[in-house]
Design an enzyme around this catalytic site. Structure first.
Site, PDB file in Angstrom:
ATOM      1  N   ASN A  52       0.837  -1.201   0.000  1.00 24.44           N
ATOM      2  CA  ASN A  52       0.000   0.000   0.000  1.00 24.44           C
ATOM      3  C   ASN A  52       0.873   1.254   0.000  1.00 24.44           C
ATOM      4  O   ASN A  52       1.950   1.286   0.596  1.00 24.44           O
ATOM      5  CB  ASN A  52      -1.019  -0.006   1.144  1.00 24.44           C
ATOM      6  N   GLU A  54       0.282   5.176   0.687  1.00 24.62           N
ATOM      7  CA  GLU A  54      -0.706   6.147   1.185  1.00 24.62           C
ATOM      8  C   GLU A  54      -0.362   7.572   0.762  1.00 24.62           C
ATOM      9  O   GLU A  54       0.711   7.839   0.214  1.00 24.62           O
ATOM     10  CB  GLU A  54      -0.796   6.025   2.713  1.00 24.62           C
ATOM     11  N   CYS A  63      -3.997   0.651  -2.851  1.00 31.55           N
ATOM     12  CA  CYS A  63      -3.973  -0.611  -2.111  1.00 31.55           C
ATOM     13  C   CYS A  63      -2.893  -1.532  -2.681  1.00 31.55           C
ATOM     14  O   CYS A  63      -2.583  -1.486  -3.877  1.00 31.55           O
ATOM     15  CB  CYS A  63      -5.314  -1.335  -2.230  1.00 31.55           C
ATOM     16  N   GLU A  65      -2.943  -4.691  -3.364  1.00 34.20           N
ATOM     17  CA  GLU A  65      -3.401  -5.614  -4.414  1.00 34.20           C
ATOM     18  C   GLU A  65      -3.395  -4.930  -5.782  1.00 34.20           C
ATOM     19  O   GLU A  65      -2.958  -5.496  -6.783  1.00 34.20           O
ATOM     20  CB  GLU A  65      -4.822  -6.108  -4.141  1.00 34.20           C
ATOM     21  N   CYS A  97     -10.325  -4.990  -0.025  1.00 24.44           N
ATOM     22  CA  CYS A  97     -11.431  -4.016  -0.062  1.00 24.44           C
ATOM     23  C   CYS A  97     -12.273  -4.253  -1.321  1.00 24.44           C
ATOM     24  O   CYS A  97     -11.874  -4.956  -2.250  1.00 24.44           O
ATOM     25  CB  CYS A  97     -10.887  -2.591  -0.014  1.00 24.44           C
ATOM     26  N   CYS A 100     -10.638  -3.341  -4.735  1.00 27.79           N
ATOM     27  CA  CYS A 100      -9.657  -4.338  -5.195  1.00 27.79           C
ATOM     28  C   CYS A 100     -10.356  -5.592  -5.713  1.00 27.79           C
ATOM     29  O   CYS A 100      -9.899  -6.213  -6.675  1.00 27.79           O
ATOM     30  CB  CYS A 100      -8.692  -4.686  -4.072  1.00 27.79           C
TER      31      CYS A 100
END
Ligand code: THU
Length: 139
Positions: A52, A54, A63, A65, A97, A100
């Site tokens: 990830n 941010e 994210c 993934e 999530c 994703c």
């Protein structure tokens, strides 16, 4: 046409989870302090990893993934065989999530294995893209 569904041997699954754990070490997560790692296995054996990333403007966060999947796509490889994601604790591992999951549907089969494991150690839960997002939107 999406194809290339296969059974993943346990040692390969474990290697994929390990790759995701290595990737999580690079997580840029100063806002949540919640590191996530991901790794995708391609049908040719190649593995692409992600973490990830941010941002102070929280909604811009990437994210793990989607970073891993985008790396494969940007290398010209779309033949996904499986995905592993690591994050959270053994009691509460990081399930992907919704965004994703929709991206997985775009590039993977509904039968494609997804392995979800705690960040530090512990066995993965095995599921599939279809189980994670049933009745997915598809054009
Ligand atoms: N995160 C992921 O990397 N993957 C997911 O599927 C869920 C959440 C990240 C985003 C953010 O950096 C942190 O976890 C906390 O939400």
């Amino acid at each position: 046409m999406k194809k290339n569904t296969s059974v993943i041997p346990e040692p390969v699954r474990d290697l994929l989870v390990q790759a995701a754990r290595w990737a999580a070490r690079n997580a840029y997560c100063p806002h949540s302090h919640y590191a996530v790692g991901a790794a995708v296995l391609m049908t040719d054996g190649q593995i692409y990893t992600g973490c990830n990333v941010e941002n102070a403007s929280y909604g811009l966060t990437l994210c793990a993934e989607r970073v891993a999947i985008s790396k494969a796509i940007s290398h010209g490889n779309r033949a996904f065989a499986a995905l592993a994601v690591v994050g959270g604790t053994p009691k509460k591992p990081a399930f992907p999530c919704g965004a994703c999951r929709q991206v997985m549907v775009e590039f993977m089969n509904s039968e494609s294995p997804v392995y979800i494991a705690p960040l530090k150690s512990g066995k993965p839960v095995s599921t599939t893209v279809g189980a994670l997002l049933p009745c997915a939107f598809q054009k």
